[in-house]
Design a protein around this motif. Structure first.
Motif, PDB file in Angstrom:
ATOM      1  N   UNK A  42       0.870  -1.084   0.020  1.00  0.00           N
ATOM      2  CA  UNK A  42       0.011  -0.025   0.015  1.00  0.00           C
ATOM      3  C   UNK A  42       0.710   1.421   0.038  1.00  0.00           C
ATOM      4  N   UNK A  43       2.195   1.253   0.452  1.00  0.00           N
ATOM      5  CA  UNK A  43       2.765   2.388   0.728  1.00  0.00           C
ATOM      6  C   UNK A  43       4.034   2.578  -0.501  1.00  0.00           C
ATOM      7  N   UNK A  44       3.895   1.352  -1.330  1.00  0.00           N
ATOM      8  CA  UNK A  44       4.883   1.337  -2.197  1.00  0.00           C
ATOM      9  C   UNK A  44       4.676   2.224  -3.624  1.00  0.00           C
ATOM     10  N   UNK A  45       5.857   2.796  -4.374  1.00  0.00           N
ATOM     11  CA  UNK A  45       5.715   3.404  -5.204  1.00  0.00           C
ATOM     12  C   UNK A  45       6.092   2.576  -6.383  1.00  0.00           C
ATOM     13  N   UNK A  46       4.936   2.567  -7.149  1.00  0.00           N
ATOM     14  CA  UNK A  46       5.240   1.542  -8.600  1.00  0.00           C
ATOM     15  C   UNK A  46       4.706   2.386  -9.621  1.00  0.00           C
ATOM     16  N   UNK A  47       5.780   2.254 -10.519  1.00  0.00           N
ATOM     17  CA  UNK A  47       5.199   3.221 -11.849  1.00  0.00           C
ATOM     18  C   UNK A  47       5.747   2.355 -13.188  1.00  0.00           C
ATOM     19  N   UNK A  48       5.312   2.459 -14.070  1.00  0.00           N
ATOM     20  CA  UNK A  48       5.562   1.793 -15.388  1.00  0.00           C
ATOM     21  C   UNK A  48       5.780   2.761 -16.445  1.00  0.00           C
ATOM     22  N   UNK A  49       6.787   3.170 -16.895  1.00  0.00           N
ATOM     23  CA  UNK A  49       7.147   4.045 -17.790  1.00  0.00           C
ATOM     24  C   UNK A  49       8.257   3.409 -19.167  1.00  0.00           C
ATOM     25  N   UNK A  50       7.801   3.785 -20.361  1.00  0.00           N
ATOM     26  CA  UNK A  50       8.408   3.578 -21.653  1.00  0.00           C
ATOM     27  C   UNK A  50       8.688   2.065 -21.683  1.00  0.00           C
ATOM     28  N   UNK A  51       7.889   1.090 -21.132  1.00  0.00           N
ATOM     29  CA  UNK A  51       8.234  -0.353 -20.955  1.00  0.00           C
ATOM     30  C   UNK A  51       9.052  -0.723 -19.785  1.00  0.00           C
ATOM     31  N   UNK A  52       9.377   0.359 -18.874  1.00  0.00           N
ATOM     32  CA  UNK A  52      10.217  -0.188 -17.845  1.00  0.00           C
ATOM     33  C   UNK A  52       9.423  -0.190 -16.527  1.00  0.00           C
ATOM     34  N   UNK A  53       9.644  -1.064 -15.716  1.00  0.00           N
ATOM     35  CA  UNK A  53       9.009  -1.030 -14.332  1.00  0.00           C
ATOM     36  C   UNK A  53       9.963  -0.292 -13.411  1.00  0.00           C
ATOM     37  N   UNK A  54       9.445   0.450 -12.489  1.00  0.00           N
ATOM     38  CA  UNK A  54       9.785   1.076 -11.630  1.00  0.00           C
ATOM     39  C   UNK A  54       9.561   0.801 -10.128  1.00  0.00           C
ATOM     40  N   UNK A  55      10.256   0.481  -9.496  1.00  0.00           N
ATOM     41  CA  UNK A  55       9.707   0.431  -8.035  1.00  0.00           C
ATOM     42  C   UNK A  55      10.800   1.326  -7.142  1.00  0.00           C
ATOM     43  N   UNK A  56       9.999   2.167  -6.501  1.00  0.00           N
ATOM     44  CA  UNK A  56      10.689   3.387  -5.626  1.00  0.00           C
ATOM     45  C   UNK A  56      11.615   4.316  -6.437  1.00  0.00           C
ATOM     46  N   UNK A  57      11.295   4.196  -7.755  1.00  0.00           N
ATOM     47  CA  UNK A  57      12.098   5.035  -8.732  1.00  0.00           C
ATOM     48  C   UNK A  57      13.265   4.185  -9.254  1.00  0.00           C
ATOM     49  N   UNK A  58      13.364   3.198  -8.947  1.00  0.00           N
ATOM     50  CA  UNK A  58      14.504   2.147  -9.621  1.00  0.00           C
ATOM     51  C   UNK A  58      13.841   1.229 -10.680  1.00  0.00           C
ATOM     52  N   UNK A  59      14.508   1.116 -11.798  1.00  0.00           N
ATOM     53  CA  UNK A  59      14.246   0.450 -12.719  1.00  0.00           C
ATOM     54  C   UNK A  59      14.368  -1.088 -12.542  1.00  0.00           C
ATOM     55  N   UNK A  60      13.495  -1.892 -12.391  1.00  0.00           N
ATOM     56  CA  UNK A  60      13.699  -3.419 -12.006  1.00  0.00           C
ATOM     57  C   UNK A  60      13.100  -4.331 -13.058  1.00  0.00           C
ATOM     58  N   UNK A  61      13.304  -3.774 -14.387  1.00  0.00           N
ATOM     59  CA  UNK A  61      12.770  -4.554 -15.481  1.00  0.00           C
ATOM     60  C   UNK A  61      13.379  -5.810 -15.645  1.00  0.00           C
ATOM     61  N   UNK A  62      14.962  -5.700 -15.272  1.00  0.00           N
ATOM     62  CA  UNK A  62      15.575  -7.127 -15.582  1.00  0.00           C
ATOM     63  C   UNK A  62      15.447  -7.870 -14.268  1.00  0.00           C
ATOM     64  N   UNK A  63      15.512  -7.226 -13.019  1.00  0.00           N
ATOM     65  CA  UNK A  63      15.203  -8.393 -11.897  1.00  0.00           C
ATOM     66  C   UNK A  63      13.839  -9.001 -11.781  1.00  0.00           C
ATOM     67  N   UNK A  64      12.876  -8.322 -12.285  1.00  0.00           N
ATOM     68  CA  UNK A  64      11.648  -9.065 -12.339  1.00  0.00           C
ATOM     69  C   UNK A  64      11.287 -10.033 -13.179  1.00  0.00           C
ATOM     70  N   UNK A  65      12.506 -10.397 -14.104  1.00  0.00           N
ATOM     71  CA  UNK A  65      12.433 -11.582 -15.103  1.00  0.00           C
ATOM     72  C   UNK A  65      13.008 -12.630 -14.479  1.00  0.00           C
ATOM     73  N   UNK A  66      13.661 -12.766 -13.407  1.00  0.00           N
ATOM     74  CA  UNK A  66      14.259 -14.031 -12.925  1.00  0.00           C
ATOM     75  C   UNK A  66      13.318 -14.996 -12.634  1.00  0.00           C
ATOM     76  N   UNK A  67      13.862 -16.171 -12.737  1.00  0.00           N
ATOM     77  CA  UNK A  67      12.979 -17.286 -12.583  1.00  0.00           C
ATOM     78  C   UNK A  67      12.277 -17.483 -11.180  1.00  0.00           C
ATOM     79  N   UNK A  68      12.963 -17.132 -10.033  1.00  0.00           N
ATOM     80  CA  UNK A  68      12.441 -17.339  -8.746  1.00  0.00           C
ATOM     81  C   UNK A  68      11.270 -16.062  -8.736  1.00  0.00           C
ATOM     82  N   UNK A  69      11.472 -15.062  -9.273  1.00  0.00           N
ATOM     83  CA  UNK A  69      10.632 -13.810  -9.165  1.00  0.00           C
ATOM     84  C   UNK A  69       9.259 -14.291 -10.094  1.00  0.00           C
TER      85      UNK A  69
END
Ligand code: DC
Length: 234
Positions: free
Chosen positions: A66-93
């Motif tokens: 509920x307090x998290x800053x999630x954003x999606x911009x130009x095809x990139x996923x941002x969490x708290x302003x950090x681009x996590x697009x690669x990290x979210x593609x791991x097998x375990x995630x």
């Protein structure tokens, strides 16, 4: 009935069917933006991992989300302003996101954010996921359900990471089961969705078919989106 939401193009289907490629191609041609809603579930899974939250503990999951800053911009996923697009593609995630997606409360929060993201863009968006035509934008005039046999999807996904075809096929099978058997918003075509079997089609051919449907339903490439930016936060 939400009249503006009728402009949305909803694209649903199982993992590995090509939704992202098709959504981006259709959005480009229409002057729309594209939204990958799966990235929100993946980002939520990454957040829970980071905060060491038990994904079965829905109250704790919702407290973090509920307090998290999630954003999606130009095809990139941002969490708290950090681009996590690669990290979210791991097998375990990937596996964790399917399990997390079963939680009804989490789905409510994410669906609200996805709708707000789309509304902030004048509803000129191609939105892909599992429940877009059924739950997120049931008023969309164009609803597409992309499908292909598991082996075809696994072959397409093999090579995206270091995993073998057999491993990819096993993981996709597990995700298909979780996505289509969960109690809340399971993966299923909307009654009024047009199903496209992509097994023998190139991405360009699928995009052309979707654009033809859009034109037939009054969604024309001449519609250009207004500029705008938006931060999804509850
Ligand atoms: O589309 P994807 O593979 O990136 O999605 C990751 C997981 O998120 C998927 O296993 C199911 C879930 N998901 C969902 O439940 N509803 C959506 N609209 C999008 C994804």
């Amino acid at each position: 009935m939400n009249a503006a939401a009728e402009r949305v193009v909803a694209i649903d289907g199982p993992g590995g069917v090509g939704k992202t490629t098709v959504s981006r191609g259709v959005a480009r041609a229409l002057g729309y933006q594209s939204l990958d809603t799966g990235a929100f579930y993946r980002a939520a899974a990454l957040l829970m991992r980071f905060h060491r939250v038990d994904p079965e503990d829905e109250a704790a999951v919702l407290a973090v989300l509920s307090g998290a800053d999630l954003d999606y911009r130009d095809g990139a996923m941002l969490v708290e302003g950090v681009d996590v697009s690669t990290a979210i593609r791991s097998e375990s995630i990937t596996a964790a996101s399917s399990r997390l997606a079963r939680l009804p409360g989490l789905r409510l929060v994410l669906v609200r954010r996805q709708r707000a993201w789309v509304a902030a863009r004048g509803h000129r968006a191609v939105v892909e996921g599992r429940d877009i035509g059924t739950v997120v934008f049931p008023d969309a005039r164009v609803k597409i359900y992309l499908d292909a046999p598991p082996a075809v999807r696994a072959r397409r996904r093999t090579g995206e990471t270091s995993t073998t075809f057999r491993e990819v096929a096993t993981q996709l099978g597990r995700r298909d089961r979780l996505d289509s058997t969960r109690a809340t918003s399971p993966l299923a075509p909307a009654q009024d969705a047009v199903a496209i079997d992509t097994r023998a089609l190139t991405a360009d051919q699928v995009i052309a078919r979707v654009l033809e449907l859009c034109r037939g339903r009054g969604i024309d490439p001449a519609n250009r989106p207004p500029e705008g930016s938006y931060r999804a936060r509850d």
